[in-house]
Scaffold this motif. Structure first.
Motif, mmCIF file in Angstrom:
data_model
loop_
_atom_site.group_PDB
_atom_site.id
_atom_site.type_symbol
_atom_site.label_atom_id
_atom_site.label_comp_id
_atom_site.label_asym_id
_atom_site.label_seq_id
_atom_site.Cartn_x
_atom_site.Cartn_y
_atom_site.Cartn_z
ATOM 1 N N CYS A 269 0.840 -1.201 0.000
ATOM 2 C CA CYS A 269 0.000 0.000 0.000
ATOM 3 C C CYS A 269 0.874 1.249 0.000
ATOM 4 O O CYS A 269 0.601 2.216 -0.717
ATOM 5 N N ALA B 188 2.132 1.678 -3.394
ATOM 6 C CA ALA B 188 1.117 2.213 -4.301
ATOM 7 C C ALA B 188 1.032 3.727 -4.175
ATOM 8 O O ALA B 188 0.972 4.446 -5.176
ATOM 9 N N ALA B 189 1.049 4.221 -2.930
ATOM 10 C CA ALA B 189 0.979 5.668 -2.722
ATOM 11 C C ALA B 189 2.206 6.350 -3.320
ATOM 12 O O ALA B 189 2.099 7.370 -4.003
ATOM 13 N N VAL C 59 2.258 9.244 -6.337
ATOM 14 C CA VAL C 59 2.883 10.552 -6.165
ATOM 15 C C VAL C 59 4.056 10.717 -7.131
ATOM 16 O O VAL C 59 4.297 11.797 -7.663
ATOM 17 N N LEU D 270 2.987 12.087 -10.540
ATOM 18 C CA LEU D 270 2.741 13.530 -10.529
ATOM 19 C C LEU D 270 4.066 14.279 -10.560
ATOM 20 O O LEU D 270 4.258 15.203 -11.347
ATOM 21 N N LEU E 140 -3.652 23.814 -12.435
ATOM 22 C CA LEU E 140 -3.335 23.448 -11.057
ATOM 23 C C LEU E 140 -3.629 24.614 -10.118
ATOM 24 O O LEU E 140 -4.140 24.409 -9.014
ATOM 25 N N ILE F 180 -3.671 2.763 -2.513
ATOM 26 C CA ILE F 180 -3.493 4.139 -2.038
ATOM 27 C C ILE F 180 -4.605 4.498 -1.066
ATOM 28 O O ILE F 180 -4.367 5.120 -0.029
ATOM 29 N N ILE G 259 -0.596 13.905 0.482
ATOM 30 C CA ILE G 259 -0.676 12.804 -0.469
ATOM 31 C C ILE G 259 -2.045 12.772 -1.148
ATOM 32 O O ILE G 259 -2.151 12.639 -2.363
ATOM 33 N N MET H 176 -3.948 15.239 -1.709
ATOM 34 C CA MET H 176 -4.009 16.357 -2.639
ATOM 35 C C MET H 176 -3.225 16.044 -3.909
ATOM 36 O O MET H 176 -3.689 16.325 -5.015
ATOM 37 N N ALA H 177 -2.035 15.448 -3.742
ATOM 38 C CA ALA H 177 -1.219 15.108 -4.912
ATOM 39 C C ALA H 177 -1.990 14.160 -5.828
ATOM 40 O O ALA H 177 -2.016 14.336 -7.051
ATOM 41 N N ILE H 178 -2.664 13.158 -5.234
ATOM 42 C CA ILE H 178 -3.415 12.214 -6.049
ATOM 43 C C ILE H 178 -4.559 12.924 -6.765
ATOM 44 O O ILE H 178 -4.829 12.681 -7.943
ATOM 45 N N GLU H 179 -5.216 13.870 -6.064
ATOM 46 C CA GLU H 179 -6.333 14.550 -6.715
ATOM 47 C C GLU H 179 -5.862 15.527 -7.776
ATOM 48 O O GLU H 179 -6.554 15.763 -8.766
ATOM 49 N N LEU H 180 -4.666 16.078 -7.582
ATOM 50 C CA LEU H 180 -4.132 16.962 -8.623
ATOM 51 C C LEU H 180 -3.833 16.171 -9.900
ATOM 52 O O LEU H 180 -3.926 16.698 -11.000
ATOM 53 N N LEU H 181 -3.475 14.894 -9.741
ATOM 54 C CA LEU H 181 -3.268 14.044 -10.910
ATOM 55 C C LEU H 181 -4.518 14.056 -11.785
ATOM 56 O O LEU H 181 -4.445 14.033 -13.007
ATOM 57 N N LEU I 185 -6.485 6.518 -11.994
ATOM 58 C CA LEU I 185 -6.096 6.221 -10.609
ATOM 59 C C LEU I 185 -6.789 7.129 -9.588
ATOM 60 O O LEU I 185 -7.368 6.644 -8.611
#
Lengths: 281, 329
Positions: free
Chosen positions: A19, A22-23, A27, A30, A265, B109, B125, B127-132, B195
């Motif tokens: 897990c 995965a995180a 990240v 991005l 963004l 995740i 984290i 936020m980073a995923i949602e920015l993707l 994702l």
């Protein structure tokens, strides 16, 4: 130690590790995308980008002025048409038609439109606007963007208005305020930051939309303001430049991509801060 | 004060009847403005379906159901020969591989964010995923074209081809030569794009699990993984499926991220490292320069895509609605 216990523990640690992996995976993407965008895009980020028009093939001078202006115009018109429609429609769903059969149908359809492929919206506007007008035009592009804006704004408007406590409405009604003013003066005000968030998110969504513009606004190489002709715009220009053989065009595509991404963004983060302020209150 | 309306001022202080009728008019007007705006959503859906059917009609008449299983796509032949098999195959295969990657990673995740992550790391984290999800799809396409495609073709693809060389079935799926433009590259980009949808919906539904259920499981000595597998996931199964279907709907219709890196080849190849095309990529690359039967065929492809995504998304919504009812909203 008990073998069953240690086996369960090992399994748990393994899954926890996966897990975490995965995180980190999510990240990392991005970060990778942003790093390459900055690395390749910053080189071309100068004043020329904003004051010179797109160059002819092979030239090594020029910028993206016409595309930036075109994108701004179409985004503003698209949001200008789509946001009020979405706002009013969301108002109906949350205020007038709460227990309506019509409301649940519209909500269901809207949720589907929210995720419908944007290229289908392009095909729709092509058939509904471009063919009858006998030509690609900026107004067709703006309408395609408006169709994408409506479901986003509708959804957030409804959600935000439903959060407004009924006691506020009842208090206003008890003072003799007519229904429409209860909505406009009380509910809208109470939900204001949420409503703005919806519009910001919708703007972010359409600012980088490419597929619906490919055969509605098309694009061109000139600076033009006419709404009934093709209009240059950033996403389609990037689309054309990426696949070109000219190094300078590719450089411009990277810079344009950096511009779009930063804008989108920034809008997303702005919307997030606004809604965070709201929940903090 | 909010109560002092302009309408009252306009009507003058004494004319109560006039003020009331102005109120009434304003009320009725506003009601109908909002109602008509709401109905416009239905009109848009109707307009989409109608314009697609009208545009696709010539192609439907010409090719009939054979359109669905013809592989050849020769728009410049006389008369043009058009078949949807290639793009349909590409759409389904890329989406399938994308989901194969995105479901475990997205759920991982979500589990990390809700069960394992320290509080201070949760927001950044998440936020980073949602920015993707916020990055426009053309950026993904461009990045895949310039960065990911060459990288995969030089590293991952030769590696997989070598490992599975000579193995039945798998050898054909991972057959060479490596390519910058391939179904697999497109699928990987799609996986990254969808994702965030899987993660954010999973996080939302994981939060609906009553803490007392989890605490009870921890109390009898379950490990974190056992709590997730036996309590959290069974409790939220419907919601997870809804989120996955929503992501699938996105993946099926995604255009710009795919069109750069899939290679626009209408031939069906057993290898996922070979170029292919999807419905949306085919429309994006050919539509602006098409006319007549060719254009009608592309619109028919669009109609197929719309019907497909409509049912997937409708299914997703029904699943999520069921969960909301259960949660008592």
């Amino acid at each position: 130690m008990n073998p069953i216990y240690s086996r369960r523990r090992r399994k748990d640690i393994l899954i926890r590790g996966l897990c975490f992996g995965a995180a980190a995976f999510g990240v990392t993407w991005l970060a990778l995308i942003l790093i390459t965008l900055f690395y390749n895009g910053l080189a071309g980020l100068n004043l020329d980008l904003f004051v010179a028009d797109t160059p002819p093939p092979g030239s090594t001078e020029g910028g993206l002025r016409n595309a930036i202006v075109g994108s701004l115009i179409m985004t503003v018109i698209g949001v200008g048409i789509g946001a009020p429609l979405g706002l009013f429609a969301g108002t109906y769903l949350a205020e007038y038609g709460r227990n309506d059969k019509l409301t649940s149908v519209i909500r269901f359809i809207n949720d589907i439109l929210l995720s419908a492929p944007s290229i289908i919206i392009g095909l729709f506007i092509y058939g509904a606007v471009v063919v009858p007008m006998r030509g690609f035009s900026a107004i067709a592009g703006s309408l395609a963007l408006a169709v994408i804006v409506i479901p986003v704004v509708l959804r957030t408007t409804e959600d935000m208005l439903l959060l407004v406590p009924n006691a506020l409405r009842e208090a206003a009604s008890a003072l003799g305020l007519p229904r429409s003013l209860v909505i406009k003066r009380i509910a809208y005000r109470a939900a204001r930051s949420g409503l703005i968030t919806g519009v910001l998110l919708a703007t972010a969504r359409v600012a980088g939309e490419t597929a619906p513009l490919l055969f509605t606004a098309l694009s061109n190489q000139f600076f033009s303001l006419g709404l009934n002709k093709t209009m240059a715009n950033l996403p389609v220009t990037i689309n054309n430049f990426v696949q070109s053989p000219y190094a300078y065009w590719k450089q411009l595509a990277w810079s344009g991509a950096l511009l779009i991404t930063l804008t989108v963004l920034a809008l997303n983060i702005g919307a997030r801060i606004l809604s965070a302020e709201r929940t903090a209150k | 004060m909010a109560v002092q309306s302009d309408v009252i001022d306009d009507a003058g202080p004494y004319d109560r009847a006039k003020a009331l009728s102005a109120f009434k008019l304003g009320d009725v007007t506003f009601y109908w403005i909002t109602r008509l705006s709401a109905i416009s959503v239905l009109l848009i859906l109707g307009g989409i379906i109608l314009s697609l059917i009208v545009g696709a009609f010539p192609a439907m008449k010409e090719y009939g159901f054979a359109f669905l299983w013809t592989q050849r796509w020769a728009p410049s032949a006389d008369p043009p020969v058009l078949g949807a098999l290639g793009p349909m195959y590409g759409t389904l295969v890329t989406s399938f591989i994308a989901m194969l990657i995105a479901i475990p990673v997205g759920l991982g995740i979500a589990i990390f964010l809700t069960e394992l992550c320290p509080q201070w790391l949760r927001r950044p984290i998440g936020m980073a995923i949602e920015l993707l999800a916020g990055i426009p799809s053309i950026i993904y396409g461009m990045w895949g074209f310039f960065v990911l495609g060459p990288f995969l073709a030089n590293t991952f693809q030769p590696f997989m081809i070598k490992i599975f060389d000579g193995v039945p079935v798998l050898g054909a799926i991972f057959a060479g030569p490596p390519s910058y433009l391939s179904l697999f590259n497109a699928a990987l980009i799609l996986a990254i794009m969808v994702l965030p949808f899987i993660t954010s919906i999973s996080v939302d539904v994981f939060k609906t699990v009553p803490p007392v259920l989890k605490e009870a499981a921890y109390g009898v000595g379950c490990t974190t993984w056992e709590v997730v597998r036996s309590v959290v996931i069974p409790y939220t199964r419907v919601g997870i499926i809804g989120g996955v279907m929503l992501a699938l709907g996105r993946a099926l219709g995604e255009t710009m991220a795919v069109s750069f890196i899939i290679g626009n080849s209408f031939r069906i190849s057993s290898s996922i490292f070979a170029p292919g095309t999807t419905i949306s990529a085919a429309i994006a690359s050919e539509f602006a320069e098409s006319d007549g039967l060719h254009q009608s065929g592309l619109i028919l492809l669009g109609l197929l895509l719309f019907v497909l995504t409509f049912f997937v998304l409708a299914g997703a919504r029904l699943m999520l609605m069921r969960l909301e009812k259960k949660a008592g909203n």
